[in-house]
Design a protein around this motif. Structure first.
Motif, PDB file in Angstrom:
ATOM      1  N   LEU A  26      49.796  48.742  40.641  1.00  0.00           N
ATOM      2  CA  LEU A  26      49.381  50.117  40.822  1.00  0.00           C
ATOM      3  C   LEU A  26      48.106  50.297  40.003  1.00  0.00           C
ATOM      4  CD1 LEU A  26      52.898  51.614  40.084  1.00  0.00           C
ATOM      5  CD2 LEU A  26      51.931  51.204  42.337  1.00  0.00           C
ATOM      6  N   VAL A  27      47.045  50.778  40.633  1.00  0.00           N
ATOM      7  CA  VAL A  27      45.767  50.956  39.937  1.00  0.00           C
ATOM      8  C   VAL A  27      45.446  52.441  39.896  1.00  0.00           C
ATOM      9  CG1 VAL A  27      43.331  50.309  39.850  1.00  0.00           C
ATOM     10  CG2 VAL A  27      44.991  48.739  40.874  1.00  0.00           C
ATOM     11  N   SER A  28      45.100  52.922  38.710  1.00  0.00           N
ATOM     12  CA  SER A  28      44.740  54.330  38.545  1.00  0.00           C
ATOM     13  C   SER A  28      43.560  54.440  37.587  1.00  0.00           C
ATOM     14  CB  SER A  28      45.936  55.135  38.025  1.00  0.00           C
ATOM     15  OG  SER A  28      46.418  54.588  36.817  1.00  0.00           O
ATOM     16  N   ALA A  29      42.925  55.603  37.618  1.00  0.00           N
ATOM     17  CA  ALA A  29      41.759  55.844  36.763  1.00  0.00           C
ATOM     18  C   ALA A  29      42.200  56.008  35.312  1.00  0.00           C
ATOM     19  CB  ALA A  29      41.014  57.076  37.234  1.00  0.00           C
ATOM     20  N   LEU A  30      41.322  55.576  34.430  1.00  0.00           N
ATOM     21  CA  LEU A  30      41.518  55.674  32.989  1.00  0.00           C
ATOM     22  C   LEU A  30      40.345  56.486  32.451  1.00  0.00           C
ATOM     23  CD1 LEU A  30      43.507  54.267  30.950  1.00  0.00           C
ATOM     24  CD2 LEU A  30      41.776  52.501  30.683  1.00  0.00           C
ATOM     25  N   ASP A  31      40.543  57.328  31.472  1.00  0.00           N
ATOM     26  CA  ASP A  31      39.452  58.145  30.934  1.00  0.00           C
ATOM     27  C   ASP A  31      38.370  57.317  30.248  1.00  0.00           C
ATOM     28  OD1 ASP A  31      40.499  60.538  31.842  1.00  0.00           O
ATOM     29  OD2 ASP A  31      41.604  60.918  29.987  1.00  0.00           O
ATOM     30  N   ASP A  32      38.735  56.187  29.695  1.00  0.00           N
ATOM     31  CA  ASP A  32      37.813  55.321  28.957  1.00  0.00           C
ATOM     32  C   ASP A  32      37.145  54.338  29.929  1.00  0.00           C
ATOM     33  OD1 ASP A  32      36.543  53.494  27.309  1.00  0.00           O
ATOM     34  OD2 ASP A  32      38.318  53.020  26.113  1.00  0.00           O
ATOM     35  N   SER A  33      35.870  54.564  30.251  1.00  0.00           N
ATOM     36  CA  SER A  33      35.178  53.745  31.254  1.00  0.00           C
ATOM     37  C   SER A  33      34.714  52.392  30.721  1.00  0.00           C
ATOM     38  CB  SER A  33      33.986  54.504  31.827  1.00  0.00           C
ATOM     39  OG  SER A  33      33.004  54.700  30.820  1.00  0.00           O
ATOM     40  N   CYS A  39      49.184  47.680  45.582  1.00  0.00           N
ATOM     41  CA  CYS A  39      48.988  46.392  46.232  1.00  0.00           C
ATOM     42  C   CYS A  39      50.198  45.517  45.953  1.00  0.00           C
ATOM     43  CB  CYS A  39      47.718  45.744  45.673  1.00  0.00           C
ATOM     44  SG  CYS A  39      47.360  44.129  46.330  1.00  0.00           S
ATOM     45  N   GLY A  40      50.711  44.844  46.975  1.00  0.00           N
ATOM     46  CA  GLY A  40      51.832  43.935  46.801  1.00  0.00           C
ATOM     47  C   GLY A  40      53.168  44.653  46.853  1.00  0.00           C
ATOM     48  N   VAL A  41      54.222  43.878  46.676  1.00  0.00           N
ATOM     49  CA  VAL A  41      55.591  44.402  46.692  1.00  0.00           C
ATOM     50  C   VAL A  41      56.384  43.761  45.560  1.00  0.00           C
ATOM     51  CG1 VAL A  41      55.647  44.836  49.185  1.00  0.00           C
ATOM     52  CG2 VAL A  41      56.351  42.619  48.310  1.00  0.00           C
ATOM     53  N   VAL A  42      57.347  44.502  45.056  1.00  0.00           N
ATOM     54  CA  VAL A  42      58.228  43.931  44.040  1.00  0.00           C
ATOM     55  C   VAL A  42      59.299  43.138  44.784  1.00  0.00           C
ATOM     56  CG1 VAL A  42      59.816  44.403  42.152  1.00  0.00           C
ATOM     57  CG2 VAL A  42      57.818  45.849  42.464  1.00  0.00           C
ATOM     58  N   ASP A  75      49.043  48.877  36.377  1.00  0.00           N
ATOM     59  CA  ASP A  75      50.477  48.793  36.083  1.00  0.00           C
ATOM     60  C   ASP A  75      51.036  47.721  37.000  1.00  0.00           C
ATOM     61  OD1 ASP A  75      51.201  51.078  34.180  1.00  0.00           O
ATOM     62  OD2 ASP A  75      49.932  52.054  35.682  1.00  0.00           O
ATOM     63  N   ILE A  76      51.570  46.662  36.404  1.00  0.00           N
ATOM     64  CA  ILE A  76      52.039  45.512  37.164  1.00  0.00           C
ATOM     65  C   ILE A  76      53.547  45.387  37.001  1.00  0.00           C
ATOM     66  CG2 ILE A  76      51.882  43.004  37.431  1.00  0.00           C
ATOM     67  CD1 ILE A  76      49.005  43.230  36.252  1.00  0.00           C
ATOM     68  N   ASN A  77      54.245  45.372  38.144  1.00  0.00           N
ATOM     69  CA  ASN A  77      55.693  45.172  38.161  1.00  0.00           C
ATOM     70  C   ASN A  77      55.951  43.795  38.752  1.00  0.00           C
ATOM     71  OD1 ASN A  77      56.352  47.840  37.205  1.00  0.00           O
ATOM     72  ND2 ASN A  77      55.614  48.565  39.179  1.00  0.00           N
ATOM     73  N   ASP A  78      56.364  42.866  37.891  1.00  0.00           N
ATOM     74  CA  ASP A  78      56.464  41.450  38.249  1.00  0.00           C
ATOM     75  C   ASP A  78      57.902  41.007  38.429  1.00  0.00           C
ATOM     76  OD1 ASP A  78      55.665  38.624  38.418  1.00  0.00           O
ATOM     77  OD2 ASP A  78      56.518  38.474  36.405  1.00  0.00           O
ATOM     78  N   HIS A 125      36.775  50.296  28.982  1.00  0.00           N
ATOM     79  CA  HIS A 125      37.931  49.427  28.799  1.00  0.00           C
ATOM     80  C   HIS A 125      38.817  49.453  30.038  1.00  0.00           C
ATOM     81  CE1 HIS A 125      36.744  50.176  24.589  1.00  0.00           C
ATOM     82  NE2 HIS A 125      37.159  48.930  24.426  1.00  0.00           N
ATOM     83  N   SER A 126      39.584  48.414  30.192  1.00  0.00           N
ATOM     84  CA  SER A 126      40.615  48.372  31.227  1.00  0.00           C
ATOM     85  C   SER A 126      41.945  48.126  30.523  1.00  0.00           C
ATOM     86  CB  SER A 126      40.330  47.279  32.254  1.00  0.00           C
ATOM     87  OG  SER A 126      40.212  46.025  31.617  1.00  0.00           O
ATOM     88  N   LYS A 127      42.997  48.691  31.084  1.00  0.00           N
ATOM     89  CA  LYS A 127      44.313  48.590  30.471  1.00  0.00           C
ATOM     90  C   LYS A 127      45.276  47.977  31.472  1.00  0.00           C
ATOM     91  CE  LYS A 127      47.724  51.323  28.011  1.00  0.00           C
ATOM     92  NZ  LYS A 127      48.067  52.616  27.452  1.00  0.00           N
ATOM     93  N   PHE A 128      46.137  47.089  30.975  1.00  0.00           N
ATOM     94  CA  PHE A 128      47.124  46.402  31.798  1.00  0.00           C
ATOM     95  C   PHE A 128      48.496  46.577  31.159  1.00  0.00           C
ATOM     96  CE2 PHE A 128      43.087  44.527  32.567  1.00  0.00           C
ATOM     97  CZ  PHE A 128      43.073  44.170  33.900  1.00  0.00           C
ATOM     98  N   ILE A 129      49.418  47.135  31.920  1.00  0.00           N
ATOM     99  CA  ILE A 129      50.805  47.284  31.475  1.00  0.00           C
ATOM    100  C   ILE A 129      51.646  46.456  32.433  1.00  0.00           C
ATOM    101  CG2 ILE A 129      52.716  48.865  31.062  1.00  0.00           C
ATOM    102  CD1 ILE A 129      50.520  51.073  30.716  1.00  0.00           C
ATOM    103  N   ILE A 130      52.295  45.435  31.897  1.00  0.00           N
ATOM    104  CA  ILE A 130      53.033  44.482  32.730  1.00  0.00           C
ATOM    105  C   ILE A 130      54.520  44.586  32.427  1.00  0.00           C
ATOM    106  CG2 ILE A 130      53.314  42.047  33.320  1.00  0.00           C
ATOM    107  CD1 ILE A 130      50.327  41.895  31.994  1.00  0.00           C
ATOM    108  N   ASN A 131      55.290  44.885  33.456  1.00  0.00           N
ATOM    109  CA  ASN A 131      56.749  44.876  33.380  1.00  0.00           C
ATOM    110  C   ASN A 131      57.196  43.610  34.096  1.00  0.00           C
ATOM    111  OD1 ASN A 131      57.314  47.614  32.274  1.00  0.00           O
ATOM    112  ND2 ASN A 131      56.167  48.205  34.092  1.00  0.00           N
ATOM    113  N   THR A 132      57.743  42.667  33.349  1.00  0.00           N
ATOM    114  CA  THR A 132      58.117  41.388  33.939  1.00  0.00           C
ATOM    115  C   THR A 132      59.546  41.013  33.569  1.00  0.00           C
ATOM    116  OG1 THR A 132      57.540  39.039  34.141  1.00  0.00           O
ATOM    117  CG2 THR A 132      57.045  40.099  32.032  1.00  0.00           C
TER     118      THR A 132
END
Length: 105
Positions: free
Chosen positions: A33-40, A22-25, A77-80, A42-49
């Motif tokens: 970018l959203v993808s499945a995580l094995d741990d249902s 979703c969105g554009v850099v 995964d967020i590319n800011d 929790h949610s994980k956020f990785i931000i590159n800014t």
């Protein structure tokens, strides 16, 4: 580049989880970018800014999003490129809407 990592407890997502984008850099925008995580549970956020010094703002915006949506089992995964908090919230909500649309196909 400033890389931020957050993990939050969350209700498990109740929709099919295909990888979505979703969105554009670009200036003042971001890509998610959203993808499945094995741990249902929790949610994980990785931000590159490109911006430094706003870690507390990122955490507050993402915490509000996690409180609003069941996103357990998802990694974001967020590319800011300098997006404002309002744009971040909008893109996160759009990503959930795309996931919901994929679940109904």
């Amino acid at each position: 580049m400033n890389i931020l990592n957050y993990t939050f407890s969350s209700q498990p997502v109740d929709m099919a989880t295909k990888d979505v984008i979703c969105g554009v850099v670009g200036s003042g925008n971001l890509e998610i970018l959203v993808s499945a995580l094995d741990d249902s549970e929790h949610s994980k956020f990785i931000i590159n800014t490109s911006v430094t010094g706003f870690d507390h703002i990122w955490e507050a915006v993402i915490k509000e999003f996690v409180d609003r949506y069941a996103v357990g089992g998802l990694q974001f995964d967020i590319n800011d490129m300098g997006a404002t908090p309002a744009v971040v919230s909008l893109r996160l909500s759009q990503a959930i809407n795309i996931l919901e649309g994929e679940a109904h196909e």
